[in-house]
Design a protein around this motif. Structure first.
Motif, PDB file in Angstrom:
ATOM      1  N   PHE A   1      39.389 -92.064   3.071  1.00 19.22           N
ATOM      2  CA  PHE A   1      38.424 -92.258   3.896  1.00 19.22           C
ATOM      3  C   PHE A   1      37.007 -92.568   2.876  1.00 19.22           C
ATOM      4  O   PHE A   1      35.901 -92.848   3.457  1.00 19.22           O
ATOM      5  CB  PHE A   1      38.036 -91.097   4.593  1.00 19.22           C
ATOM      6  CG  PHE A   1      38.911 -90.672   5.772  1.00 19.22           C
ATOM      7  CD1 PHE A   1      38.947 -91.207   7.019  1.00 19.22           C
ATOM      8  CD2 PHE A   1      39.837 -89.735   5.636  1.00 19.22           C
ATOM      9  CE1 PHE A   1      39.720 -90.971   7.909  1.00 19.22           C
ATOM     10  CE2 PHE A   1      40.962 -89.428   6.501  1.00 19.22           C
ATOM     11  CZ  PHE A   1      40.833 -90.104   7.683  1.00 19.22           C
ATOM     12  N   LYS A   2      37.470 -92.901   1.715  1.00 20.73           N
ATOM     13  CA  LYS A   2      36.084 -93.261   0.804  1.00 20.73           C
ATOM     14  C   LYS A   2      35.348 -94.251   1.280  1.00 20.73           C
ATOM     15  O   LYS A   2      34.329 -94.395   0.718  1.00 20.73           O
ATOM     16  CB  LYS A   2      36.615 -93.184  -0.746  1.00 20.73           C
ATOM     17  CG  LYS A   2      37.675 -94.570  -1.115  1.00 20.73           C
ATOM     18  CD  LYS A   2      38.329 -94.755  -2.313  1.00 20.73           C
ATOM     19  CE  LYS A   2      39.178 -95.622  -2.628  1.00 20.73           C
ATOM     20  NZ  LYS A   2      39.601 -95.724  -3.972  1.00 20.73           N
ATOM     21  N   THR A   3      36.189 -95.462   1.825  1.00 17.93           N
ATOM     22  CA  THR A   3      35.135 -96.715   2.187  1.00 17.93           C
ATOM     23  C   THR A   3      34.073 -96.288   3.641  1.00 17.93           C
ATOM     24  O   THR A   3      33.410 -96.960   3.660  1.00 17.93           O
ATOM     25  CB  THR A   3      35.865 -97.762   2.664  1.00 17.93           C
ATOM     26  OG1 THR A   3      36.991 -97.217   3.563  1.00 17.93           O
ATOM     27  CG2 THR A   3      36.788 -98.026   1.450  1.00 17.93           C
ATOM     28  N   LYS A   4      34.539 -94.920   4.112  1.00 18.12           N
ATOM     29  CA  LYS A   4      33.779 -94.605   5.402  1.00 18.12           C
ATOM     30  C   LYS A   4      32.791 -93.562   5.246  1.00 18.12           C
ATOM     31  O   LYS A   4      32.111 -93.289   5.929  1.00 18.12           O
ATOM     32  CB  LYS A   4      34.843 -94.616   6.299  1.00 18.12           C
ATOM     33  CG  LYS A   4      35.787 -95.589   6.755  1.00 18.12           C
ATOM     34  CD  LYS A   4      36.652 -95.241   8.022  1.00 18.12           C
ATOM     35  CE  LYS A   4      37.698 -96.406   8.210  1.00 18.12           C
ATOM     36  NZ  LYS A   4      38.498 -96.066   9.170  1.00 18.12           N
ATOM     37  N   ALA A   5      33.103 -92.815   4.247  1.00 18.80           N
ATOM     38  CA  ALA A   5      32.352 -91.484   3.855  1.00 18.80           C
ATOM     39  C   ALA A   5      32.144 -91.185   2.225  1.00 18.80           C
ATOM     40  O   ALA A   5      32.910 -91.592   1.415  1.00 18.80           O
ATOM     41  CB  ALA A   5      32.674 -90.280   4.815  1.00 18.80           C
ATOM     42  N   THR A   6      31.121 -90.588   1.966  1.00 13.54           N
ATOM     43  CA  THR A   6      30.860 -89.912   0.788  1.00 13.54           C
ATOM     44  C   THR A   6      31.364 -88.545   0.491  1.00 13.54           C
ATOM     45  O   THR A   6      30.926 -88.007   1.233  1.00 13.54           O
ATOM     46  CB  THR A   6      29.344 -90.148   0.165  1.00 13.54           C
ATOM     47  OG1 THR A   6      28.845 -91.584   0.473  1.00 13.54           O
ATOM     48  CG2 THR A   6      29.042 -89.570  -1.274  1.00 13.54           C
ATOM     49  N   PHE A   7      32.185 -88.615  -0.573  1.00 18.18           N
ATOM     50  CA  PHE A   7      32.635 -87.028  -0.686  1.00 18.18           C
ATOM     51  C   PHE A   7      32.080 -86.535  -1.961  1.00 18.18           C
ATOM     52  O   PHE A   7      32.075 -86.949  -3.068  1.00 18.18           O
ATOM     53  CB  PHE A   7      34.278 -87.155  -0.787  1.00 18.18           C
ATOM     54  CG  PHE A   7      34.758 -87.525   0.350  1.00 18.18           C
ATOM     55  CD1 PHE A   7      35.556 -86.560   0.951  1.00 18.18           C
ATOM     56  CD2 PHE A   7      35.113 -88.807   0.784  1.00 18.18           C
ATOM     57  CE1 PHE A   7      36.224 -86.882   2.278  1.00 18.18           C
ATOM     58  CE2 PHE A   7      35.637 -89.109   1.963  1.00 18.18           C
ATOM     59  CZ  PHE A   7      36.269 -88.236   2.838  1.00 18.18           C
ATOM     60  N   LEU A   8      31.868 -85.194  -1.920  1.00 18.00           N
ATOM     61  CA  LEU A   8      31.255 -84.545  -3.263  1.00 18.00           C
ATOM     62  C   LEU A   8      31.469 -83.189  -3.051  1.00 18.00           C
ATOM     63  O   LEU A   8      31.764 -82.564  -1.899  1.00 18.00           O
ATOM     64  CB  LEU A   8      29.659 -84.676  -3.131  1.00 18.00           C
ATOM     65  CG  LEU A   8      28.685 -84.199  -1.889  1.00 18.00           C
ATOM     66  CD1 LEU A   8      27.362 -84.046  -2.213  1.00 18.00           C
ATOM     67  CD2 LEU A   8      28.615 -85.486  -0.999  1.00 18.00           C
ATOM     68  N   SER A   9      31.990 -82.444  -4.266  1.00 19.16           N
ATOM     69  CA  SER A   9      32.147 -81.128  -4.333  1.00 19.16           C
ATOM     70  C   SER A   9      31.198 -80.211  -5.271  1.00 19.16           C
ATOM     71  O   SER A   9      31.013 -80.857  -6.303  1.00 19.16           O
ATOM     72  CB  SER A   9      33.610 -81.002  -4.938  1.00 19.16           C
ATOM     73  OG  SER A   9      34.237 -79.792  -5.021  1.00 19.16           O
ATOM     74  N   ILE A  10      30.492 -79.208  -4.931  1.00 18.59           N
ATOM     75  CA  ILE A  10      29.497 -78.635  -5.520  1.00 18.59           C
ATOM     76  C   ILE A  10      29.914 -77.323  -5.695  1.00 18.59           C
ATOM     77  O   ILE A  10      30.427 -76.450  -4.974  1.00 18.59           O
ATOM     78  CB  ILE A  10      28.168 -78.527  -4.400  1.00 18.59           C
ATOM     79  CG1 ILE A  10      27.866 -80.049  -4.255  1.00 18.59           C
ATOM     80  CG2 ILE A  10      27.244 -77.974  -5.341  1.00 18.59           C
ATOM     81  CD1 ILE A  10      26.668 -80.034  -3.320  1.00 18.59           C
ATOM     82  N   ASN A  11      29.903 -76.969  -7.160  1.00 16.75           N
ATOM     83  CA  ASN A  11      30.201 -75.708  -7.535  1.00 16.75           C
ATOM     84  C   ASN A  11      29.035 -74.441  -7.320  1.00 16.75           C
ATOM     85  O   ASN A  11      27.890 -75.033  -7.536  1.00 16.75           O
ATOM     86  CB  ASN A  11      30.556 -75.420  -9.075  1.00 16.75           C
ATOM     87  CG  ASN A  11      30.661 -74.285  -9.634  1.00 16.75           C
ATOM     88  OD1 ASN A  11      29.744 -73.591 -10.181  1.00 16.75           O
ATOM     89  ND2 ASN A  11      31.857 -73.622  -9.380  1.00 16.75           N
ATOM     90  N   VAL A  12      29.395 -73.569  -6.540  1.00 16.36           N
ATOM     91  CA  VAL A  12      28.396 -72.525  -6.118  1.00 16.36           C
ATOM     92  C   VAL A  12      28.544 -71.104  -6.233  1.00 16.36           C
ATOM     93  O   VAL A  12      29.887 -70.655  -6.566  1.00 16.36           O
ATOM     94  CB  VAL A  12      27.958 -72.729  -4.494  1.00 16.36           C
ATOM     95  CG1 VAL A  12      27.523 -74.169  -4.151  1.00 16.36           C
ATOM     96  CG2 VAL A  12      29.200 -72.522  -3.768  1.00 16.36           C
TER      97      VAL A  12
END
Length: 366
Positions: free
Chosen positions: A95-106
């Motif tokens: 789905f990378k052309t339709k949405a922005t994906f990010l992973s955050i360390n918390v």
């Protein structure tokens, strides 16, 4: 500290006199409450991203209107978080052309070694191209600004944000693809989803009370046996359901009723498991897990019917098939159910899962 009431009350008095009064009070207190303006739910405007460092991928500084975002939160000490990277990356790639994906360390400890997190990401980068950005939160601002405001939040957690900057869905990686597809296709009703989530919160709160209500019938907590008679537990659960029918939807309720029925009547246990698993409703929180864990617990103490072994094996194969340990248990249960063909098939899949994990080179991280 022991409850002095238990010392002066008989078991019959506890069940039929004191318990109904307490349960009614507890369940009434667990009704849905109006969320305050600081809480985050489906339909809320997403908080700002407070990321100190972007270790991989393009930095994402703002949640912008007109774009969809998929935000995953993880921690180095969280084993399920580490296992979620692979499916998260597969979905991001699709789905990378339709949405922005990010992973955050918390949610790391104050002096945690950031190198630990970087080593984990490096191990992923050696084996695949990551289709999401990876960042580290700034001074607990996301832990407090997101997690502190999402009810019962825990890592790994995925949040979908739509093109209006509103939170569309909050959940886990297992259900991400289904809900992301609906959000992108305009098939997702945020108002209905927000209402359902509030009702689910009420069920989970009631389920904590279910857990507390049956605890007097355990010797030393969840790992031990009921005090003598499972009828006592079934009586408590019946009273809980009478006072508030939605209490029967909780995962603790399902687990304890299932285990008590196994001890009482295997036929009734089989029927109960089959009926629970037929219900296609999100209100049945973790019903698969409740049945699986109930079987894992009870089979350490006694054998069950071939039908129950078969139910458990199918659930583990379908819902835990990416973990070799679950597959090995499923193999054994298929065998005990008399289904040797499925047992051998399951064993072959387990070998492939183990081999794939070794080839990926994740080592102790996975």
């Amino acid at each position: 500290m022991s409850n002095p009431f238990h010392k002066i009350c008989t078991l019959r008095t506890y069940i039929f006199v004191f318990l109904p009064i307490c349960l009614k009070s507890l369940l009434l207190s667990g009704q849905p409450k109006t969320t305050n303006s600081e809480s985050l739910n489906i339909g809320s405007i997403s908080p700002k991203l407070a990321v100190q460092d972007w270790y991989y991928g393009a930095p994402i500084t703002n949640i912008e209107k007109g774009r969809f975002y998929v935000v995953e939160f993880w921690s180095t000490w969280c084993s399920p978080c580490l296992k979620s990277f692979l499916p998260f990356n597969r979905i991001a790639r699709k789905f990378k052309t339709k949405a922005t994906f990010l992973s955050i360390n918390v949610l790391e400890k104050k002096n945690y070694p950031k190198e630990r997190a970087k080593q984990i990401i490096d191990s992923l980068k050696r084996t695949m191209k990551l289709d999401f950005s990876v960042g580290f939160e700034e001074e607990k601002k996301i832990s407090e600004g997101w997690f502190g405001k999402i009810w019962d939040a825990s890592v790994p957690l995925v949040v979908l944000i739509d093109s209006t900057q509103q939170i569309s869905w909050i959940g886990d990686i297992e259900n991400l693809k289904e809900h992301l597809t609906k959000v992108l296709n305009g098939e997702w009703d945020k108002e209905v989803a927000a209402k359902k989530r509030i009702e689910q919160q009420s069920i989970i709160k009631q389920d904590y009370e279910t857990r507390d209500a049956v605890m007097p019938f355990f010797r030393n907590g969840y790992a031990s046996d009921y005090f003598g008679n499972p009828d006592s537990v079934l009586s408590i659960l019946e009273e809980l359901e009478r006072i508030n029918p939605s209490a029967a939807n909780g995962s603790n309720f399902v687990y304890h009723k299932f285990v008590a029925l196994i001890k009482n009547d295997l036929i009734l246990a089989e029927k109960y498991a089959e009926n629970v698993l037929k219900i296609n409703d999100d209100y049945y929180v973790d019903r698969y897990t409740s049945i699986i864990n109930g079987l894992k617990y009870i089979t350490r103490h006694q054998d069950v019917s071939p039908q129950l072994y078969s139910i458990g094996a199918k659930l583990l194969y379908e819902h835990g098939g990416s973990i070799s340990k679950n597959l090995l248990i499923a193999c054994n249960w298929f065998w005990l159910a008399g289904n040797k063909t499925e047992s051998v098939k399951c064993l072959r899949k387990a070998k492939k899962v183990v081999k794939k994990a070794k080839n990926n080179g994740f080592g102790s991280f996975f």
